[in-house]
Write an enzyme that holds these catalytic residues in place. Structure first.
Site, mmCIF file in Angstrom:
data_model
loop_
_atom_site.group_PDB
_atom_site.id
_atom_site.type_symbol
_atom_site.label_atom_id
_atom_site.label_comp_id
_atom_site.label_asym_id
_atom_site.label_seq_id
_atom_site.Cartn_x
_atom_site.Cartn_y
_atom_site.Cartn_z
ATOM 1 N N GLU A 210 0.827 -1.214 0.000
ATOM 2 C CA GLU A 210 0.000 0.000 0.000
ATOM 3 C C GLU A 210 0.859 1.261 0.000
ATOM 4 O OE1 GLU A 210 -1.137 -2.839 1.494
ATOM 5 O OE2 GLU A 210 -2.578 -2.821 -0.148
ATOM 6 N N ASN A 294 -1.033 -7.472 -3.803
ATOM 7 C CA ASN A 294 -1.574 -6.569 -4.806
ATOM 8 C C ASN A 294 -0.489 -5.707 -5.462
ATOM 9 O OD1 ASN A 294 -1.902 -5.410 -1.926
ATOM 10 N ND2 ASN A 294 -1.756 -3.596 -3.202
ATOM 11 N N ASP A 336 -7.675 -4.331 -5.539
ATOM 12 C CA ASP A 336 -6.887 -4.727 -4.368
ATOM 13 C C ASP A 336 -7.238 -6.132 -3.903
ATOM 14 O OD1 ASP A 336 -5.082 -4.649 -2.213
ATOM 15 O OD2 ASP A 336 -6.712 -4.102 -0.857
#
Length: 608
Positions: A210, A294, A336
């Site tokens: 992230e 991801n 995601d």
């Protein structure tokens, strides 16, 4: 299910166990003669002893299945609290404790304290390890400051710290033996994962997709922490460590050069693909299995291409780190659907032939089963009919068939996407009931609205680029979780049990015909493995995001579980957030959770 590593309960199973241990010991002797110190023999022996719970997955199959049956469906209603222990840490407690040779090893989220409790006297702490860490690392943790557990091997306890270090402790004394820096929090890379001990190595991944962290997995020598190999998820083949016969059995999955060519320019350098979930291992094939996460950022417009090899199931040779196969589940992920979830191993007769299988419930709403020898796709079934991002699955090409109505793109608010970014399955550690040949899944039933936005990359800052609203899957009576029994052979679910909130921590199955799990609102439950009927439940001091374990001490079976709400679903509660889009959409989805439970961490142990 004719799983090769049985549990020691029946005569046939005992014979199989003896053979497995003998083979492991023979291998150990051979390795010792060549100078290598392998932890496999000891770990296989301990993992087959149901008095122990020596690794997060119970065994290398990560079956989370115990042969203990003193507690069973006829008497589980009499289960009572035996003892408790407060960790003194309030945030989310993921994973589960280990039990090795009469000692319980307990871990906490940041500040990552480790406790050893002598089961002969659980009222006294045997030793504790409380590391000093820079508190600023909390700011770059994605979703609460969780940790998923410890590993044991060769008389050592291995732990990860949020500040990116992996540490080896003496299991008897807690003395720190070595400490290595695996991740750099300055660029947003942290460690939350439970490591895994294999042969003479301890293997660990990385967190921080992230924040644009380029993911990797690393093997360290258990003796002194020396790095043995490191393999990235993206970049040149030599960085990814591709074997010469990589994807030889399935060239349509893709082969060489794709870690760079499926990205625009150098975007792979900040492209995510971290792995912070669970590893499984086949000692016969010498292959380890895990999922990469991801791509970064979440905004798909900023990274055109298939973005290999994020979102992939990997099969790697543990000695060399080289990948034998990789199967990308969600090419060019738009939602995601980080693919780091649990992988369980089994040997079953499917499609008329006995196969070595791995089963993986993915965040994208599909539960995959692959032949773990070569990566062949065997099954790709929707976890729930409400999955709408895919119309179906192309088994020949090994790719999902997208429904463009639920795709995401710039200047577009996509609504009603199922599953949400949390996936229909997240970090929970599930189980395989070896008696019934069923996979016991704990799931999320959450959908979302998604609106992307552009943002620049800055090292150490969040690199997401999407605003999310999440809510319970429509048509499911407001329930956001399920426990369900999946049959790989038939692609059918034998039973489904609804829960108000996500079953975030996963399940544990036993020969007592029971499935145990915890709930976010703070209940531990035991259900009948044949039909999902609730047979027992107990309200814990806080919500559960970890998994139960079971062990035997002095002839009595116990069930232990962490309490301590938090993690991604609990970020609103633990950080007192109210904006429904905060916590990457989790705050709105779990706004009711505060009416059911509050923070507080510890372990609670039950017996008859």
């Amino acid at each position: 299910m004719s799983l090769k590593r049985a549990t020691g309960q029946t005569g046939l199973q005992k014979k199989r166990l003896s053979r497995a241990v003998a083979t492991a010991i023979a291998g150990f002797a051979l390795a010792s003669a060549s100078g290598a110190a392998l932890a496999n023999a000891e770990l296989i022996k301990l993992s087959q002893d149901d008095r122990q719970w020596v690794m997060q997955g119970k065994d290398y199959d990560h079956s989370h299945y115990s042969g203990l049956k003193q507690i069973n469906r006829s008497n589980v209603k009499n289960l009572k609290a035996a003892w408790t222990f407060s960790t003194g840490v309030l945030h989310g407690h993921e994973g589960g404790p280990l039990v090795v040779n009469g000692i319980m090893y307990i871990h906490t989220p940041f500040p990552n304290i480790t406790y050893a409790i002598d089961l002969d006297n659980p009222n006294k702490i045997l030793w504790e390890h409380k590391p000093k860490q820079d508190a600023s690392v909390r700011a770059v943790a994605c979703c609460d400051v969780v940790n998923r557990g410890l590993a044991y091997g060769d008389g050592k306890i291995f732990k990860t710290q949020l500040d990116g270090h992996i540490v080896a402790l003496d299991a008897k004394t807690g003395k720190e033996l070595w400490k290595m820096e695996n991740s750099d929090p300055k660029v947003g890379s942290t460690l939350t994962q439970a490591p895994m001990v294999v042969e003479d190595m301890v293997i660990v991944g990385s967190s921080g997709a992230e924040l644009g962290v380029r993911g990797y997995v690393t093997a360290y020598r258990i003796k002194d922490g020396k790095q043995v190999w490191r393999a990235y998820a993206t970049g040149p083949d030599e960085d990814i460590l591709l074997a010469d016969d990589f994807n030889m059995a399935n060239p349509h999955y893709g082969q060489k050069g794709l870690g760079t060519s499926t990205w625009e320019g150098d975007a792979w350098k900040i492209g995510g693909g971290t792995n912070w979930g669970w590893y499984a291992y086949d000692p016969e094939l010498k292959l380890m299995y895990y999922g990469s996460g991801n791509p970064a950022p979440w905004n798909e417009t900023m990274r055109p291409g298939d973005n290999k090899w994020t979102m992939a199931i990997w099969g790697r040779d543990v000695k060399t780190g080289k990948a034998k196969f990789a199967f990308q589940k969600t090419p060019h992920d738009e939602w995601d659907y980080a693919g780091v979830n649990w992988i369980g191993l089994s040997d079953q007769v499917v499609d008329g032939k006995k196969q070595k299988l791995l089963t993986h419930p993915d965040r994208n709403g599909i539960v995959y089963t692959l032949n773990r020898e070569n990566g062949n796709l065997v099954r790709a079934d929707k976890i729930d009919p409400s999955v709408n991002v895919f119309k179906g699955y192309d088994m020949k090409k090994g790719v999902p068939i997208r429904d463009p109505e639920y795709s995401t793109r710039m200047d577009h608010l996509a609504k009603g996407i199922c599953p949400s970014a949390m996936g229909y399955h997240n970090q929970g550690h599930d189980s395989i009931d070896k008696k019934r040949e069923l996979v016991m899944l704990g799931t999320n039933m959450i959908c979302m609205d998604w609106e992307p936005f552009m943002l620049p990359y800055r090292a150490g800052q969040f690199f997401v680029g999407a605003t999310l609203n999440m809510y319970a899957t429509p048509g499911n009576n407001g329930n956001m979780g399920q426990v369900k029994a999946y049959d790989v052979k038939t692609s059918k679910f034998k039973w489904v049990k609804d829960e108000k909130f996500s079953v975030w921590g996963g399940t544990t199955s036993t020969a007592g015909d029971l499935v145990f799990y915890g709930t976010l609102d703070g209940l531990i439950k035991a259900v009948d493995a044949d039909n999902g009927k609730t047979l027992w439940e107990f309200k814990l001091p806080s919500g559960v995001i970890g998994h139960p374990v079971t062990y035997e001490h002095k002839g009595k079976q116990y069930v232990a579980i962490y309490y301590g709400v938090g993690g991604w679903p609990g970020v609103g509660l633990v950080f007192d957030l109210t904006d429904p889009t905060a916590g990457l959409g989790a705050v709105g989805a779990f706004k009711e959770l505060q009416q059911y439970t509050k923070m507080g961490g510890g372990v609670m142990v039950f017996s008859l």
